[in-house]
Design an enzyme around this catalytic site. Structure first.
Site, PDB file in Angstrom:
ATOM      1  N   HIS A 180       0.871  -1.185   0.000  1.00 40.17           N
ATOM      2  CA  HIS A 180       0.000   0.000   0.000  1.00 40.17           C
ATOM      3  C   HIS A 180       0.900   1.224   0.000  1.00 40.17           C
ATOM      4  CE1 HIS A 180      -3.588   2.445   0.706  1.00 40.17           C
ATOM      5  NE2 HIS A 180      -2.716   3.234   1.336  1.00 40.17           N
ATOM      6  N   CYS A 181       0.736   2.086  -1.007  1.00 39.71           N
ATOM      7  CA  CYS A 181       1.612   3.255  -1.128  1.00 39.71           C
ATOM      8  C   CYS A 181       0.886   4.500  -0.613  1.00 39.71           C
ATOM      9  CB  CYS A 181       2.010   3.436  -2.599  1.00 39.71           C
ATOM     10  SG  CYS A 181       3.035   4.897  -2.856  1.00 39.71           S
ATOM     11  N   VAL A 182       1.437   5.096   0.450  1.00 42.24           N
ATOM     12  CA  VAL A 182       0.773   6.287   1.017  1.00 42.24           C
ATOM     13  C   VAL A 182       0.907   7.488   0.082  1.00 42.24           C
ATOM     14  CG1 VAL A 182       0.881   5.648   3.450  1.00 42.24           C
ATOM     15  CG2 VAL A 182       2.822   6.823   2.421  1.00 42.24           C
ATOM     16  N   ASN A 185      -1.770   7.070  -2.344  1.00 42.13           N
ATOM     17  CA  ASN A 185      -3.022   6.791  -1.630  1.00 42.13           C
ATOM     18  C   ASN A 185      -3.791   5.630  -2.270  1.00 42.13           C
ATOM     19  OD1 ASN A 185      -4.743   7.383   0.521  1.00 42.13           O
ATOM     20  ND2 ASN A 185      -6.112   8.573  -0.779  1.00 42.13           N
TER      21      ASN A 185
END
Ligand SMILES: [Zn+2]
Ligand SMILES: [Zn+2]
Length: 335
Positions: A180-182, A185
């Site tokens: 999951h890439c912040v 998003n």
């Protein structure tokens, strides 16, 4: 305050932020988590309980719940760098005779990078739903090591297809889950990994172009002022040639914002190059970040040989093709 003192303060602040993030965000089983556990114990010695609870809550909301804060931060950072480049570096470069075509490269790359960012953050990464679950079960075989048959997702309430993982930030199972890439998003999975790679490459190229032009401007400023051949007289009246440190200090005093930006850009560039190479290594070896971590743990804990671990490797070209043309859900298992 001289340049080195300022730089040391800058380094301490950055390291402090990294340590704070480790302390209040990491999962227990990761290396960062272990570092976080250690720093939690240290910080509990001097931070009051209410402050620790507040920090933990704030970082939890920041990293462990879906939000657009990092997207906003990302754009603010870009606006600051491109604003500084446009209003200071661009003008100086023109005065020093840099060609307009070369100066426009950062803007072209910015436009291309923004397109891939948009595609990466809005494209479905490969959400597993009731409607496609049956098909996705057929795409990859279970290796019996990282992925075992008949393992169910308690939230989605179905058997997890091989190479999938439940993202607890997005609350969904994702096909060929990477991470999951912040920053975008969104999850990175089978269907948007190609956009993520293109985003990383173009972002690195954009940072490289701004770094090169900014570095080129400062180099030109040194050469045109003949600073390299300058000398200074010490307290004893002896003449010495100026050294590299003197030149850096001189540039920092003359162009403080530009030198600060260049330092940040070099740091960012090195970080991005490392991260991009890591993802190309994963792509060429047909592993996801999730699998890389799982395999690493298996190798470390069970002394498993690395080549035993990945049955998804098909050859370098086929591995890349799988990313740019994700496996068709109608294909059958290979074993
Ligand atoms: Zn799930
Ligand atoms: Zn996610």
């Amino acid at each position: 305050m001289d340049f080195l003192t300022l730089f040391a303060i800058y380094g301490i602040v950055v390291l402090g932020c990294i340590l704070l993030m480790c302390t209040y965000t990491s999962q227990v089983e990761t290396s960062l988590g272990r570092l976080g556990n250690f720093s939690t114990k240290v910080s509990s010695l001097f931070l009051p309980e209410w402050l620790q609870t507040t920090l933990r809550g704030a970082f939890h909301r920041l990293f462990h719940q879906q939000n657009r804060l990092f997207v906003a931060l990302h754009f603010m950072l870009e606006a600051a760098v491109y604003g500084e480049f446009t209003f200071e570096v661009f003008g100086y470069c023109r005065e020093m005779g840099f060609g307009i075509n070369g100066l426009l490269w950062p803007y072209w790359l910015f436009a291309v990078k923004t397109y891939f960012f948009y595609r990466c953050s809005t494209k479905d990464p490969g959400t597993i739903k009731r409607s496609n679950h049956g098909q996705l079960l057929q795409v990859y075989p279970y290796d019996g090591l990282m992925f075992r048959e008949a393992t169910s997702c308690p939230t989605c309430e179905f058997v997890k297809p091989a190479r999938s993982k439940h993202c607890w930030i997005c609350n969904r199972c994702v096909h060929r889950f990477d991470h999951h890439c912040v920053w975008v998003n969104n999850c990175i999975g089978a269907l948007n990994l190609k956009y993520f790679l293109a985003y990383l490459v173009t972002l690195t190229a954009a940072v490289a172009s701004v770094t090169l032009l900014t570095g080129g401007l400062l180099l030109q400023a040194v050469l045109s002022s003949d600073l390299i051949n300058a000398t200074y007289i010490d307290n004893s009246g002896l003449t010495h040639p100026v050294g590299l440190l003197f030149i850096i200090q001189h540039l920092f005093l003359t162009f403080p914002r530009i030198v600060f930006m260049l330092g940040f850009l070099i740091f960012l560039f090195l970080l991005l190059v490392g991260y991009t190479f890591f993802h190309f290594y994963l792509s060429l070896s047909n592993k996801t970040s999730n699998e890389w971590y799982k395999l690493r743990s298996l190798v470390l804990c069970h002394h498993l040989h690395n080549s035993q671990g990945n049955i998804y490797f098909k050859g370098l070209v086929a591995n890349l093709k799988e990313i740019f043309q994700p496996v068709n859900t109608s294909e059958k298992k290979s074993n």
